[in-house]
Every structure is written in structure tokens, then in C-alpha cells.
Scaffold this motif. Structure first.
Motif, PDB file in Angstrom:
ATOM      1  N   TYR A  46       3.282  -0.398 -34.916  1.00  0.00           N
ATOM      2  CA  TYR A  46       2.931  -1.697 -34.345  1.00  0.00           C
ATOM      3  C   TYR A  46       3.674  -2.834 -35.048  1.00  0.00           C
ATOM      4  O   TYR A  46       4.053  -3.821 -34.410  1.00  0.00           O
ATOM      5  N   ILE A  84      -6.712  -2.430 -38.660  1.00  0.00           N
ATOM      6  CA  ILE A  84      -5.639  -3.238 -38.077  1.00  0.00           C
ATOM      7  C   ILE A  84      -5.732  -4.685 -38.587  1.00  0.00           C
ATOM      8  O   ILE A  84      -4.723  -5.315 -38.881  1.00  0.00           O
ATOM      9  N   SER A  86      -1.120  -8.260 -24.608  1.00  0.00           N
ATOM     10  CA  SER A  86      -0.283  -7.191 -25.180  1.00  0.00           C
ATOM     11  C   SER A  86       1.134  -7.712 -25.409  1.00  0.00           C
ATOM     12  O   SER A  86       1.830  -7.274 -26.320  1.00  0.00           O
ATOM     13  N   ARG A  87       1.551  -8.666 -24.583  1.00  0.00           N
ATOM     14  CA  ARG A  87       2.885  -9.253 -24.731  1.00  0.00           C
ATOM     15  C   ARG A  87       2.877 -10.415 -25.723  1.00  0.00           C
ATOM     16  O   ARG A  87       3.769 -10.548 -26.552  1.00  0.00           O
ATOM     17  N   ILE A 108       6.704  -3.460 -33.380  1.00  0.00           N
ATOM     18  CA  ILE A 108       6.481  -4.212 -32.134  1.00  0.00           C
ATOM     19  C   ILE A 108       6.385  -5.709 -32.434  1.00  0.00           C
ATOM     20  O   ILE A 108       6.957  -6.535 -31.729  1.00  0.00           O
ATOM     21  N   VAL A 109       5.671  -6.041 -33.487  1.00  0.00           N
ATOM     22  CA  VAL A 109       5.550  -7.455 -33.867  1.00  0.00           C
ATOM     23  C   VAL A 109       6.938  -8.031 -34.131  1.00  0.00           C
ATOM     24  O   VAL A 109       7.282  -9.117 -33.648  1.00  0.00           O
ATOM     25  N   ALA A 124       8.720  -8.461 -30.812  1.00  0.00           N
ATOM     26  CA  ALA A 124       8.162  -9.566 -30.020  1.00  0.00           C
ATOM     27  C   ALA A 124       8.570 -10.909 -30.614  1.00  0.00           C
ATOM     28  O   ALA A 124       8.854 -11.859 -29.885  1.00  0.00           O
ATOM     29  N   GLN A 125       8.599 -10.977 -31.934  1.00  0.00           N
ATOM     30  CA  GLN A 125       8.929 -12.260 -32.564  1.00  0.00           C
ATOM     31  C   GLN A 125      10.409 -12.592 -32.467  1.00  0.00           C
ATOM     32  O   GLN A 125      10.787 -13.748 -32.575  1.00  0.00           O
ATOM     33  N   PHE A 180      -6.572 -10.731 -32.528  1.00  0.00           N
ATOM     34  CA  PHE A 180      -6.833  -9.313 -32.266  1.00  0.00           C
ATOM     35  C   PHE A 180      -7.512  -9.181 -30.912  1.00  0.00           C
ATOM     36  O   PHE A 180      -8.454  -9.902 -30.600  1.00  0.00           O
ATOM     37  N   TYR A 182       0.196   4.461 -36.879  1.00  0.00           N
ATOM     38  CA  TYR A 182       0.063   3.438 -35.850  1.00  0.00           C
ATOM     39  C   TYR A 182       0.531   2.066 -36.323  1.00  0.00           C
ATOM     40  O   TYR A 182       1.293   1.385 -35.649  1.00  0.00           O
ATOM     41  N   LEU A 225       0.297 -11.509 -28.061  1.00  0.00           N
ATOM     42  CA  LEU A 225      -0.279 -11.434 -29.416  1.00  0.00           C
ATOM     43  C   LEU A 225       0.746 -11.087 -30.491  1.00  0.00           C
ATOM     44  O   LEU A 225       0.802 -11.766 -31.527  1.00  0.00           O
ATOM     45  N   PRO A 226       1.578 -10.057 -30.293  1.00  0.00           N
ATOM     46  CA  PRO A 226       2.543  -9.747 -31.359  1.00  0.00           C
ATOM     47  C   PRO A 226       3.523 -10.878 -31.637  1.00  0.00           C
ATOM     48  O   PRO A 226       4.031 -10.993 -32.753  1.00  0.00           O
ATOM     49  N   MET A 227       3.752 -11.736 -30.655  1.00  0.00           N
ATOM     50  CA  MET A 227       4.625 -12.894 -30.901  1.00  0.00           C
ATOM     51  C   MET A 227       4.042 -13.802 -31.972  1.00  0.00           C
ATOM     52  O   MET A 227       4.758 -14.505 -32.669  1.00  0.00           O
ATOM     53  N   PHE A 228       2.708 -13.792 -32.083  1.00  0.00           N
ATOM     54  CA  PHE A 228       2.020 -14.627 -33.069  1.00  0.00           C
ATOM     55  C   PHE A 228       1.653 -13.813 -34.311  1.00  0.00           C
ATOM     56  O   PHE A 228       0.853 -14.245 -35.133  1.00  0.00           O
ATOM     57  N   GLY A 229       2.182 -12.613 -34.396  1.00  0.00           N
ATOM     58  CA  GLY A 229       1.812 -11.740 -35.517  1.00  0.00           C
ATOM     59  C   GLY A 229       0.441 -11.115 -35.329  1.00  0.00           C
ATOM     60  O   GLY A 229      -0.111 -10.506 -36.246  1.00  0.00           O
ATOM     61  N   GLY A 230      -0.130 -11.265 -34.137  1.00  0.00           N
ATOM     62  CA  GLY A 230      -1.436 -10.676 -33.847  1.00  0.00           C
ATOM     63  C   GLY A 230      -1.289  -9.233 -33.393  1.00  0.00           C
ATOM     64  O   GLY A 230      -0.186  -8.706 -33.276  1.00  0.00           O
ATOM     65  N   LYS A 231      -2.424  -8.598 -33.147  1.00  0.00           N
ATOM     66  CA  LYS A 231      -2.390  -7.191 -32.769  1.00  0.00           C
ATOM     67  C   LYS A 231      -3.198  -6.968 -31.491  1.00  0.00           C
ATOM     68  O   LYS A 231      -4.294  -7.492 -31.334  1.00  0.00           O
ATOM     69  N   PHE A 232      -2.616  -6.136 -30.650  1.00  0.00           N
ATOM     70  CA  PHE A 232      -3.280  -5.739 -29.410  1.00  0.00           C
ATOM     71  C   PHE A 232      -3.469  -4.240 -29.456  1.00  0.00           C
ATOM     72  O   PHE A 232      -2.567  -3.513 -29.872  1.00  0.00           O
ATOM     73  N   LYS A 252      11.438 -14.768 -28.978  1.00  0.00           N
ATOM     74  CA  LYS A 252      11.204 -16.215 -28.803  1.00  0.00           C
ATOM     75  C   LYS A 252      12.445 -17.084 -28.813  1.00  0.00           C
ATOM     76  O   LYS A 252      13.371 -16.876 -29.539  1.00  0.00           O
TER      77      LYS A 252
END
Ligand code: TPP
Ligand code: SF4
Ligand code: MG
Lengths: 380, 69, 270
Positions: C259, C80, A45-46, C262-263, C266-267, A28, C255, A48-55, C270
Motif C-alpha cells: 500500500y 494500518i 480509493s483514488r 500505492i501512496v 498516487a502522490q 482511513f 499489505y 485517500l492515498p494522494m493525501f497519504g491516507g489509506k483505503f 498530482k
């Protein structure tokens, strides 16, 4: 042809910070854009979501600091990053994190101050603010990297210390280190020695969120995991509820401050160079230490017995190490991009037993090796 | 003879702060103000609307419906 | 219903003054939670500073008493990090609309899934009756001894303009409606706000000679008009009136749902 090593990166300091956070398990980030720290937010921001995290980009730094603490209470390793003016805004909730003992990491990529100051130029003017910026007696850990690789390592360390000691940890970078691009060989994750907060082992009805046990570091339950407890910035007792009982207040606040003091040997890290026989000791931290290292090496080459003490840990201040190493030298030089915030501490550490010469600069330009060298070789 | 059942109203005097909201807003005027605390003067008039319970800021009034007792 | 099961009994009686409406609001919240049958472990109550801010200390949930005005910021991070938590923020008028005003409008804009209950007593209760952003013009406060020179915020309209998914206003007197609004707000996915007007006899009533809590609630009783009725009234007729009702009730993506998309995106890179 040899295959390129995928673990070797050309990273900017701020990128290394973001990547270090990810490696440490940060999932986070809340921030508010400010030069020269914004790259950290942009990368996260780019990534974190790749790791399932949140920005999340908050409405200001006060909100960013609050959200960071909230996320940590929810059980997620959390971080925020900023620079001078934003660091000032974070002080209120930084104090909350210290008081309520919520682990979190705060990056301050220092720029010139006071006020809006010099947004694109380096300074080291927050040495004291990092220690005392929020009101009241509180513990804090502050680390300061001098290279890109070290920014990576220290961000990991900042998370580890914050989880281990249930405390906010500040990484005091600066514009030079933050915007420097260097080669980094990324260490394997197993070598990072990741630490997670101590969880309660007792049942919820027995849980004391601020228990006075022999470690001085209470176990921390995450919200929503069956331990319904109270967290407040008000003075509280072991149960976490506000109290006006002077004895309980004193016991908790003493433990709070002792918690870092007693583990200072585990926390404090310094780098020394040629200090064994040094007659002139240079003390520095952050990007200025790069110039100091060069100046000391040059002085040695030219026959002057100079040595370097570089503070990787800024707070707790390594008074003991400064005193011990400083005992055998004739003169101490403190180089820093402020008007003597560290020099003052060094004078205190050596009890003013010898001259402490200040090499300072606050015009946005870095202190050069030459400037430090000149004060090493000067004849009194 | 069938006894008319009416709700049981209890006042926790440890928590009551004597604001008199119950006395004033009970639609059936079941309460009178006593020297320090409200007293349930006319329990037989209670229609079990629980308004006093809901409006008591101090969690000091409990109205127990007849079937609950 | 048994309120006591939700209270931390060793902290009672609470610190609020006699006749303070804050306790009435807390009861409405607890009644609604009880009706919804939520597990106490899944509820987080977050507050800032003020008399209203003391609420979480009394309830047996995950409770967080933050800094003045910042509850929403902490709550945003918490929600969150732990989306399964029902996050309820309680706030005073000063806490929500003065020092926390920025967090308030942005939480609404973001439409984060948090319910905010605002205890509006027109005054800074805890610090002894200083003027607040909702103190009506001309009214007295310890820092407005000649009468408040400022215009007052309409918190519900502010939330509406900022994009909240649900906004309603009630008074502590209209307890049935308050319950209904809180229930709708808690069920809403997105940012929901219930503003409840509550008497502060100690810090507001006394300075403005508005009498006891009973008198102040009588005023609420006789001067509240519904949004529908208010539409047909002139500005003069609305002078001194309290407009109650549901200002906004709309479906809009929250939100976290955005989001999570977005996750996913983003995933997939890869
Ligand atoms: C940063 C900061 N500024 C000021 C205060 C002092 N303070 C405490 S409560 C409060 C006002 C509370 O008013 P409101 O939010 O309306 O809550 P109420 O007490 O009326 O319920 C103020 C100004 C504080 N605690 N922190
Ligand atoms: S000062 Fe006002 S708001 Fe605070 S407890 Fe008393 S009546 Fe309530
Ligand atoms: Mg108020």
C-alpha cells in the motif's frame, strides 16, 4: 474571458461526501461495495492515498466497520460507507463504537428495503434502524442531507461531532441525494471549523479512559502513544475494564447516554420555512424535503399558509422544536419514503394534539411536490 | 563443607488453582500434591529447567536460579 | 524471567479454570515478547470474545477486546493507522474459524503484518461447551449430544491455503516449540499464525471423558507427530494424531508495504 473558479465543482452527492470526508481530515476508509454508495469508496480509493491516507476494501461490512473503529483507536479519523443490507451488517460493531466511545463516521446511502429490496432506488426506511439498529440503550447522532453541497458540509459536521462527543455519527443520505449532481462551491478549509478529539492531559498512570468528569466526554488517548489502556465492548468502569458492579455500570451507561442528550442544542439543526404564521406544517428530511420545500412554496403562492420544518439532524430527534412549531398549526404533514417512521415521532412530539397526516411512498419512486401539495390544500 | 546450591521454587497460593500440572510434568518429580496446593517436596532434585514455571497456567510458580539469588 | 512486569496485577488471578491451557499460551507469548525486548507501548493485543478473548485484559499493553470473531478486522484498521504497533491478535477456535472465519482467510490473503495466536481447545469454552468448527467428528459437545456430525477444520492448513506467510502448530505441552514458533511468527513481516492446542478440561474434557488437564496434556505428549514424520504415515496411522510443526514460512510482501507503494504512486500523479 473570466477564469473559471476552481472551487466550483459539479459533484455527485456521493463524491461530495468523499471530498467532505477528506476535507474533514479523514485518512482511513474501510468499505464493501454496495449500490448506491459505491462511488464513495471508489473516489476514496483514488483520493485517500494522494493525501497519504489509506483505503481498504474489506471482506464484508462487518469487517469494514471493525477496521474503521480500529483505525480510529490508532488515532486516524476514519469512515465507512454502505447502504441498507450493509448497514444491517454494521450494527454489531456500530454498537461497539457507541459503547467504547470511539469516534467514527458511517455513511448510509439509503435504498429500498427490506432485505435486498431496491438497490437502485431511494428510500428512507432506516430512520429507526439508524437510531435503534444495534442492541441496547446507546447514544447516536444521525444527520441527513438534502443536497450535494449539504452532503459535503454534513460529512464534515459528522466528523466534527464524532470527534467532539467521542461517538459514532451516521450520515443518512439516500439514493437520490447520493446520485444527484449539483453545483458545489467548495468552502475554504479554514471555514470548516475542524475539531479533533480531546487528548488526555494527565500522565499515563493517572489516565482514566472513561472518566466521569463535568463534561461527560472523557479524553481519548490513541493507541501506541504511551497510554496503555483497555478498550472493551463489555460494560466497564472509568478505567475501561469490565465490571459487574451495578453502581459503576449504571454510572457509565447513564453518562454515555447523557453525553448526547445534554449537548442536543449544539447538535440539533433544523431548517424552517414560513413557519411563523403557518397553519399547515410539513415535516420532512433528506431528499423528500426537496419536494416538500417546493410543495410549501407552491401552496404559499396559492394563498395557503403552509410552512416547512426540515430536519437536518434526525437524531437526536428535535422533539422540542417540532412541539413548539407544531403548537400553532392546524395540521401537520409528514412526508417520508417509508411507512411513517418519522410521523410516529412527530405524533409523539405534539402529543397527538392535532392530525398528523402521512405522505408515504415505498415503491422506489420519490415523493413528488404535487403529492405533498395535494395533502396541503385538501379540504377536510 | 560446600553446600550444593539448588533453585528456589516459590508457589503463590493466592493464584494457584491446584491443577497439578507441575506435579505431573516436572521431569524430576520435585513436587508432591498437598492437601490444597502442590508442595516443593524435593527441592534438591530440581535441575532448574523451569518447565513447571512455563507450564503453570496461573503464573503461580517462580523458579529462581541459584545465581539469581 | 519476570512475567509480572507484563501483567495487570490488579486483574489477577485470571478467570480461567484450573488446568485451562490458555494461561500457558499467554506465558509463551510474554516470554517471547520479553526475549525480543519490545517496548510495551509498541504492542497492541486485540481479541474477540471467548475465554481466550479475555487475554488482553490481563496484559499491560494497548489492549482491545472487540466483538466475537471480529478481532482481525479491528486489528487490520489499527495496524494500518499505526504501522509501528506490533499487533497481536489472540483468538479461540470458534472466534477464529467460525464467526471470524471470513476475516481470518482474508487477513491471510492480504498478508497484513499481524500475528494471530489461536487457542484451539476444540470447543466453545466460554459459553459452556458447544460444538466448534474444530471439534473432531463424533466428539461430544453440549450442542452435539450424540456426537459431532460435522467434519473439523484444520486451522493451520486453512491459513496456509489462504496465503499466510507463516503458519505453525504446537500444543501447550510442547512449550519449547511453542515459544520458538511464536518468536518466528512475531518476527515475520506479514500475516503469521500460530495455532496452539490447549486443553479445556471444563467444557471439552468432561463431556468427552478425557480426564483432567494433566490427562489431556499427556494425550498431547503421546499423540503429536511432526509434519515430517506425518508425511511418512498412512491415513489410518494418523487417526487421532496431532500434526505439529511449521507449515509455512515464506517471504512475501506484506499489505502495508504494497500500500505504501500505492501512496507513492498516487502522490506522484498530482
Ligand atoms: C455475535 C456473538 N455470538 C455469540 C456470542 C456468544 N459467545 C461468546 S464466546 C463464544 C464462543 C467462544 O469459543 P472460542 O472462540 O473457541 O473461545 P474459547 O472460549 O473456547 O476460548 C460464543 C459463541 C457472542 N458473544 N457474540
Ligand atoms: S471453560 Fe475451558 S477454555 Fe474456558 S477457562 Fe475453563 S478450561 Fe479454559
Ligand atoms: Mg475454543
Amino acid at each position: 474571458m473570466e477564469k473559471p473558479n476552481p472551487n466550483i465543482k459539479m459533484w455527485q452527492g456521493n463524491v461530495a461526501c468523499a471530498e467532505g470526508a477528506l476535507a474533514a481530515g479523514c485518512r482511513f476508509f474501510a468499505g464493501y461495495p454496495i449500490t448506491p454508495s459505491s462511488e464513495i469508496a471508489e473516489v476514496l480509493s483514488r483520493r485517500l492515498p494522494m493525501f497519504g491516507g489509506k483505503f481498504i476494501q474489506m471482506e464484508d461490512e462487518i469487517g469494514a466497520m471493525g477496521a474503521t473503529i480500529g483505525a480510529s483507536l490508532g488515532g486516524v479519523k476514519a469512515m465507512t460507507a454502505t447502504s441498507g443490507p450493509g448497514f444491517s451488517l454494521k450494527q454489531e460493531n456500530l454498537g461497539f463504537a457507541a459503547m467504547a466511545e470511539v469516534p467514527c463516521v458511517i455513511i448510509n446511502v439509503q435504498r429500498g428495503g427490506p432485505s435486498t429490496g431496491l438497490p437502485t432506488h431511494a428510500a428512507q426506511g432506516e430512520l429507526m434502524q439508524a437510531r435503534w439498529g444495534t442492541h441496547g440503550d446507546h447514544p447516536i447522532i444521525v444527520l441527513s442531507p438534502c443536497s450535494v453541497r449539504e452532503t459535503y458540509d454534513m460529512t464534515v459536521k459528522a466528523f466534527n461531532l464524532s470527534e467532539k462527543y467521542r461517538t459514532p455519527v451516521i450520515l443518512l443520505s439516500d439514493e437520490i441525494v447520493g446520485h444527484l449532481t449539483e453545483k458545489v462551491e467548495v468552502p475554504p478549509i479554514e471555514e470548516l471549523g475542524l475539531i479533533n478529539r480531546k487528548k488526555p492531559t494527565v500522565s499515563p498512570d493517572k489516565y482514566l479512559p472513561y472518566e466521569m468528569d463535568e463534561t461527560d466526554i472523557p479524553a481519548m488517548a490513541n493507541f501506541g502513544e504511551g497510554y496503555r489502556y483497555h478498550v472493551t465492548g463489555l460494560a466497564h468502569d472509568e478505567t475501561g475494564f469490565p465490571t459487574n458492579d451495578p453502581l459503576k455500570i449504571e454510572a457509565q451507561l447513564e453518562r454515555l447516554n447523557r453525553k448526547i442528550d445534554r449537548y442536543r442544542d449544539d447538535i440539533v439543526e433544523i431548517e424552517t420555512l414560513y413557519t411563523d404564521d403557518a397553519e399547515i406544517l410539513v415535516i420532512s428530511f433528506g431528499s423528500t424535503a426537496r419536494s416538500a420545500r417546493r410543495a410549501v412554496a407552491n401552496a404559499r403562492k396559492n394563498g395557503t399558509k403552509a410552512g416547512l420544518l426540515r430536519q437536518k439532524t434526525v437524531w437526536p430527534m428535535p422533539y422540542r422544536e417540532i412541539e413548539a412549531i407544531g403548537a400553532n398549526v392546524k395540521r401537520i404533514i409528514v412526508a417520508e419514503m417509508n411507512l411513517g417512521q418519522l410521523a410516529h415521532e412527530v405524533e409523539w412530539a405534539v402529543r397527538r394534539s392535532k392530525p398528523v397526516v402521512r405522505v408515504n411512498k415505498i415503491n422506489g419512486e420519490p415523493i413528488t411536490p404535487k403529492e405533498i401539495y395535494n395533502s396541503i390544500v385538501i379540504k377536510e | 563443607m560446600v553446600m550444593k546450591k539448588f533453585p528456589k521454587i516459590t508457589i503463590n497460593e493466592q493464584w494457584c488453582k491446584s491443577c497439578e500440572i507441575c506435579v505431573e510434568f516436572c521431569p524430576k518429580k520435585v513436587f508432591d500434591m498437598g492437601r490444597f496446593y502442590p508442595v516443593v517436596a524435593r527441592p534438591e532434585d530440581c535441575i532448574d529447567c523451569k518447565l513447571c514455571e512455563k507450564l503453570c497456567p496461573d503464573f503461580a510458580i517462580t523458579v529462581t536460579s541459584p545465581k539469581e539469588t | 524471567m519476570d512475567y509480572l512486569q507484563y501483567l495487570r496485577l490488579d486483574k489477577m488471578p485470571h478467570i480461567w479454570c484450573d488446568g485451562c491451557g490458555h494461561g500457558i499460551i499467554l506465558k509463551s507469548i510474554l516470554r517471547t515478547i520479553d526475549k525480543l525486548g519490545w517496548d510495551k507501548n509498541d504492542i497492541a493485543m486485540v481479541s474477540g470474545i471467548g475465554c481466550s478473548g479475555r487475554t488482553p485484559g490481563y496484559v499491560d499493553f494497548n489492549t482491545l477486546h472487540t466483538t466475537h470473531g471480529r478481532a482481525l478486522a479491528f486489528a487490520t484498521g489499527l495496524k494500518i493507522a499505526k504501522p509501528k504497533l506490533h499487533v497481536i491478535v489472540v483468538s479461540g477456535d470458534g472466534d477464529a474459524a467460525a464467526i471470524g472465519g471470513n476475516h481470518f482467510i482474508h487477513a491471510a490473503r492480504r498478508n497484513i503484518d499481524i500475528t494471530m495466536i489461536i487457542y484451539n481447545n476444540y470447543i466453545y469454552g466460554m459459553t459452556g461447551g458447544q460444538v466448534s468448527p474444530t471439534t473432531p467428528s463424533g466428539k461430544k459437545a453440549s450442542t452435539a449430544p450424540y456426537g459431532n456430525p460435522d467434519m473439523a477444520f484444520d486451522i493451520s492448513r486453512l491459513a496456509q491455503a489462504a496465503g499466510a506467510a507463516y503458519v505453525a502448530r504446537s500444543t501447550v505441552y510442547h512449550v519449547g516449540r511453542t515459544d520458538k514458533y511464536i518468536e518466528q511468527a512475531l518476527k515475520k513481516t506479514g500475516f503469521s499464525v500460530v495455532e496452539i492446542l490447549t486443553p479445556c478440561p471444563t467444557s471439552y474434557g468432561r463431556q468427552n471423558k478425557e480426564g483432567t488437564a494433566v490427562d489431556m496434556m499427556m494425550y498431547q505428549k503421546s499423540n503429536s507427530v511432526s509434519i515430517e514424520r506425518a508425511k511418512k504415515m498412512s491415513e489410518e496411522e494418523l487417526e487421532g494424531k496431532i500434526i505439529t510443526g511449521v507449515f509455512v514460512d515464506k517471504e512475501q510482501e506484506c499489505y502495508l508495504s504494497r500500500y505504501n507503494e500505492i501512496v507513492k504512486r498516487a502522490q506522484s500523479i498530482k
